[in-house]
Every structure is written in structure tokens, then in C-alpha cells.
Design an enzyme around this catalytic site. Structure first.
Site, PDB file in Angstrom:
ATOM      1  N   LYS A  87      29.408   2.720  29.381  1.00 14.54           N
ATOM      2  CA  LYS A  87      29.404   1.602  30.332  1.00 14.54           C
ATOM      3  C   LYS A  87      29.969   0.359  29.654  1.00 14.54           C
ATOM      4  O   LYS A  87      29.628   0.082  28.493  1.00 14.54           O
ATOM      5  CB  LYS A  87      27.961   1.365  30.780  1.00 14.54           C
ATOM      6  CG  LYS A  87      27.755   0.328  31.858  1.00 14.54           C
ATOM      7  CD  LYS A  87      26.269   0.230  32.215  1.00 14.54           C
ATOM      8  CE  LYS A  87      25.999  -0.705  33.360  1.00 14.54           C
ATOM      9  NZ  LYS A  87      24.554  -0.815  33.689  1.00 14.54           N
ATOM     10  N   SER A 161      23.621  -0.147  38.485  1.00 12.66           N
ATOM     11  CA  SER A 161      24.875  -0.746  38.100  1.00 12.66           C
ATOM     12  C   SER A 161      25.771   0.171  37.267  1.00 12.66           C
ATOM     13  O   SER A 161      26.958  -0.097  37.119  1.00 12.66           O
ATOM     14  CB  SER A 161      24.602  -2.020  37.280  1.00 12.66           C
ATOM     15  OG  SER A 161      23.916  -1.723  36.083  1.00 12.66           O
ATOM     16  N   SER A 185      19.336   1.290  37.060  1.00  9.86           N
ATOM     17  CA  SER A 185      20.795   1.364  36.943  1.00  9.86           C
ATOM     18  C   SER A 185      21.305   2.625  36.275  1.00  9.86           C
ATOM     19  O   SER A 185      22.511   2.882  36.278  1.00  9.86           O
ATOM     20  CB  SER A 185      21.321   0.141  36.183  1.00  9.86           C
ATOM     21  OG  SER A 185      21.225  -1.011  36.986  1.00  9.86           O
TER      22      SER A 185
END
Lengths: 477, 66
Positions: A87, A161, A185
Site C-alpha cells: 500500500k 482504504s 481498511s
């Protein structure tokens, strides 16, 4: 025909543990694996939007070095030659860390985040950095680096996210992915994309080199196609880090060794407040069936009530959002136009929340944690849906907020399935447990006692091995 | 039942100014709706029984306590 082309997609969808085994046995070269995933990214990511940046040349160079190490007779680490993606919230030396925002578009990292460094030290090879909701806050409307899309249906959200991490794992654009979970997330994208994702105990994994969302809630963790892969990756990244004073000194067990397949006698509480309260009938049915399967495997499964949980969503936002907003004040003043409008409005709102309400939320958090820990005193695990619905359409989030009532429904009207574990700081995992009538994946959440990730992983693995949900693949072309 | 009046856009703009935030007209309506809804959503927290555990942010690692 090479062995690699004969295996086709099967090789790409093989588990990270399986790939590591094949590399060790010299069945495949790290160079082969890196090239295979780079080719998949090239072919598929235009429509999936999982990656913000790809480090092809660096990955190929690392793969050649990994190959040379094997030729010299080196054994390598547990992930030797296995490609991964991270990420874009985590630093990787020499690459931008954008956190999914134009604000950080030119922010080039000088060094690796601790988790990235540990994965590289274990032999894993970074192929790129993954798309995400801006600053890991969720609700992004206009993704500056492209809209991430759910590989099971491209008009559906992959979750946030860590959306790109869910997509990359589900579409086999890398062997596994790294995400970060503040209020769900990791677990949300795992559930929506049909992969496994674990948030460890708060403090179990270093956040050094990670752009923070909310300091008291953030936890890094893996998203992967199998529970075993999550166990393996978590075992590599977990543990004390002198660079992150909030990491725990608790020893890290061998998580893979915990995957015995045996859940006999394990006490599992099914959280009633999360089975009701907006959970769709097919999600509820899938989780009830999963609970039945665990019972069939010998676990003691019974209902449990946590009456304060309906307040968790609002309490979470009142804890998380002001923490986030506090670290954005300078950019909000100087560069508001560089934020996505939804992020900017959320941060403005959080900036103006009365401090008394933030403090009341921290007290509510303590109460929720007490309830969760009390329940975990009577049960080894808590079971619930990971999300109340399957992946929603992407367009829904772009609708304007025209009244307080609309805002209340949009942002505070849903019971949160993932934030109770976040507020309590306990480990929680999402594992695939079925599909909706539209063919979208569904996820079951298992939460455990602090620092007992091993039991969470053991139960998830036993369930996974008793079902075939994890073997299904999204319809990629 | 809360007797609190909703904040107006002018009041929200003024609150933002105390932090140096120039909330643009395009954002102001939504921020106002969000903030009023947020405050409403948090009202039940004030009704929770007083006392209980202290609001430390997470379980304290035993070897770091004290």
C-alpha cells in the site's frame, strides 16, 4: 512449452507459501515470478487501478540477485524470490510515498518502512505500490491516481482504504500485498475482494515509515489469497521495532505452526449486534453457515451480546478523525485544493469537532474495549460478518450531501462491523465465507484476544480448508 | 432529547477561521451538514454511565506498564 507457460494463471494464483517452496526447489526462478507478475500488472491493471507505481527494473534487479543467491547455494529467507506489493502508505526507498494524495505526490522516501525492510530481508521482492483511499481515510471520490476497481465486478468498490491491496491479492497481481487497517481498511477490502486479511493486535507491527491515519488505531498487515500466507507474512513483519516506540516486546510465535486444522473445543461467540443492524440477509446467512461449519469442525459456537457495539461507528470516527485532522492542519491551510473534496470535507469536519465529544468518544472506546475483552474472557474468538453488505457500486459515494439527514445516513447511519476490534485493539481477520447472488465475495470476521493472532489464524485456516471459497478466481480478461 | 441548535454555515466558517482554515463556499454546506450530523451521532455517548475503565487508547503491554 515451458513449465511456467503450461501453468498459466495457476502459477500466478498459487499461494505465496507455494511460490516460496517452488523457488526453494528451483522449480521456478525469482526472475520468472517477477516477470510473470509484471506482465499481469501490465495486462490487467489498466482496468483494475490497483497500482500507483510499479518498480519493474528494481524488481527485476532484485530477482536476478535472488537467483544468484540461490545459485551460490544460499537458502534465503522464508519469502525468498516471492513478489509482493505494498500500500502506498508505506515507504520504499527511492520511490514516492503518496498515501493516495496529490499532497504527497512528490514525496520520495529515503528509506524503507520497517515492514518493507523486513519483507525484503525475508527475501520478498517489491514490484510496486498500491492504490488507496486518500490518507487511508476512506470515502475518496476522485482518486488522483485512478479509481481502483473490484476484480469481481469492475463497477463495484474494492473497499477502503487498502483497496489496491485487496485488488492486487484477488487478481493475482502479486503473490501477496501489504495493507494498513485503522477502522477496517484491511478487513473491508479483504471481504469485498474475496481474500484473507488480518489486522494484528495494536502495537504488534511497526508503523515506522508509514504515513499515519490515526496513531492510536493504525495497524499494518497482510492481504493474501490464503490464511497460511497471512500467517507467514505476519510472522515476518511482526515484532518490536526500536524505531516505533509503540511496538510491543511480546515475542512473536510461529504463526504457521499454529495452523493445525484443529478447532475442537474452541469457544466462538457470534456477535448478535453485528449479525443484525443492517446486515443483509445473504451476508447473515453466509456467516451463519460458516458458524455452522466451525461447529461441525468441533468448535463450541454460541451467541454473545455486546450491547455498546452499536455506538462503535460514531465513537470510532470521533477518535480517528480528530487524530487524523490534527496532523493535516498545515496542509489543510496551505494546500486544500490538493485534497480530494471528500477527504478535505471530512478533515475540516473533524477539525471542528468539540474536544469534549472527542474525549467522550475515548471513554466510549474504553467501555467498548471492556465489553470486547470480557467477551473474549468467555470465548476464544468472536465471529461476525466482516462487512454488512457485499461490495457496493462505485458511483454511490459521489452523490452530494444536501442535508444533515443525508450526512447522518451516509456517514453515521450504518452499524460498523470492523471498528469494534479496532477500538478494542484486538486482532481481527476477514476470511472468504461465500458469495452474494450477484457473484460478489462475502467475508467472515474472527477477532481474538490481544496478542493471540495464532488462534485467529488457526480457526480461519481450519474453516478455509473445510471450504472452497478461497479457490475461486475473479473473472479477469 | 437534545435542545442543541444546529450550527449555521456562518458559524462553521467562523469556527474554521479560528484554526486558520478558509473553508471555501463549495465545501461549506457539506461541512456544516457533516458537523451537525456528527454531533448528533455522538449524543448517545454522553448518556453512557460514568466511571469504568480509563480511556487509554489500547491495551497496555504488561512489560511496558509503569
Amino acid at each position: 512449452m515451458t513449465a511456467m507457460s503450461a501453468m498459466g494463471d495457476d502459477l500466478a494464483f498459487l499461494s505465496a507459501a507455494g511460490l516460496a517452496r517452488l523457488v526453494r526447489l528451483r522449480q521456478f526462478s525469482p526472475v520468472d515470478l517477477v516477470n510473470m507478475y509484471l506482465a499481469r500488472i501490465e495486462r490487467l491493471d489498466k482496468s483494475l487501478g490497483a497500482f500507483i507505481s510499479v518498480c519493474a527494473e528494481e524488481a527485476r534487479a532484485a530477482a536476478r540477485e535472488a537467483e544468484r543467491a540461490l545459485t551460490r547455494g544460499g537458502k534465503g529467507g522464508p519469502l525468498h524470490g516471492v513478489p509482493f506489493a505494498v500500500k502506498d502508505q508505506f515507504d520504499a526507498a527511492g520511490m514516492p510515498t503518496t498515501a493516495g494524495s496529490r499532497v504527497l505526490a512528490d514525496n520520495v522516501a529515503a528509506a524503507d518502512a520497517t515492514v518493507v525492510a523486513r519483507l525484503k530481508a525475508a527475501g520478498a521482492i517489491l514490484v510496486g505500490k498500491l492504490n488507496m483511499s486518500e490518507f487511508a481515510l476512506g470515502g475518496t471520490v476522485d482518486f488522483p491516481f485512478g479509481q481502483p476497481r473490484n476484480p469481481w465486478k469492475l463497477d463495484r468498490h474494492p473497499g477502503g482504504s487498502s483497496g489496491g491491496s485487496g485488488v492486487a491479492a484477488a487478481a493475482a497481481l502479486s503473490a501477496f500485498a501489504l495493507g494498513e487497517d485503522t477502522g477496517g481498511s484491511i478487513r473491508g477490502p479483504a471481504a469485498y475482494c474475496g481474500v484473507v486479511g488480518i489486522r494484528a493486535t495494536w502495537g504488534r507491527v511497526s508503523r515506522h515509515g508509514c504515513v499515519p491515519a490515526s496513531w492510536s488505531l493504525d495497524v499494518a498487515g497482510p492481504l493474501a489469497r490464503t490464511v497460511e500466507d497471512c500467517a507467514m507474512v505476519l510472522g515476518v513483519i511482526a515484532g518490536e521495532d526500536p524505531a516505533d516506540p509503540l511496538t510491543s516486546r511480546q515475542p512473536v510465535p510461529d504463526y504457521r505452526a499454529a495452523l493445525t486444522g484443529d478447532v475442537r473445543g474452541l469457544r466462538i461467540g457470534v456477535v448478535q449486534e453485528l449479525m443484525d443492524g443492517g446486515t443483509t440477509p445473504e451476508v447473515r446467512a453466509a456467516v451463519e453457515a460458516a458458524a455452522g461449519r466451525l461447529r461441525g469442525l468441533g468448535a463450541v459456537v454460541e451467541p454473545v451480546s455486546l450491547p455498546t457495539l452499536p455506538l462503535a461507528g460514531a465513537a470510532f470516527m470521533a477518535v480517528c478523525d480528530p487524530e487524523a485532522a490534527a496532523s493535516h492542519q498545515r496542509w489543510l491551510r496551505e494546500r486544500p485544493q490538493d485534497y480530494d473534496r471528500a477527504t478535505r470535507r471530512r478533515l475540516y469536519t473533524a477539525s471542528l469537532l468539540p474536544a469534549v465529544l472527542h474525549h467522550q468518544a475515548t471513554r466510549a472506546r474504553a467501555r467498548i474495549r471492556r465489553e470486547v475483552l470480557d467477551a473474549l474472557g468467555r470465548h476464544d474468538l468472536l465471529l461476525s460478518p466482516a462487512a454488512s453488505i457485499p461490495a457496493p457500486p462505485i458511483a454511490r459515494e459521489a452523490e452530494p450531501v444536501t442535508s444533515k439527514e443525508v450526512a447522518a445516513k451516509r456517514f453515521f447511519g450504518h452499524r460498523s462491523h470492523s471498528t469494534p476490534a479496532s477500538l478494542a485493539g484486538v486482532p481481527a481477520l476477514s476470511v472468504p465465507c461465500g458469495f452474494s447472488s450477484e457473484g460478489l465475495p462475502l467475508g467472515m470476521q474472527l477477532a481474538g484476544r490481544p496478542f493471540d493472532e495464532a488462534t485467529v489464524l488457526r480457526a480461519a485456516h481450519a474453516y478455509e480448508q473445510a471450504t472452497d471459497w478461497h479457490t475461486r478466481r475473479p473473472p479477469l480478461s | 432529547m437534545s435542545t442543541r441548535a444546529d450550527l449555521t454555515e456562518a458559524e462553521v466558517r467562523a469556527l474554521g477561521a479560528t484554526l486558520g482554515l478558509a473553508i471555501a463556499p463549495d465545501d461549506l454546506t457539506e461541512v456544516t451538514h457533516r458537523l451537525n450530523a456528527f454531533v448528533d451521532a455522538l449524543a448517545p455517548l454522553a448518556d453512557l454511565p460514568a466511571g469504568g475503565p480509563e480511556p487509554v487508547p489500547a491495551p497496555v503491554d504488561p512489560d511496558r506498564a509503569g
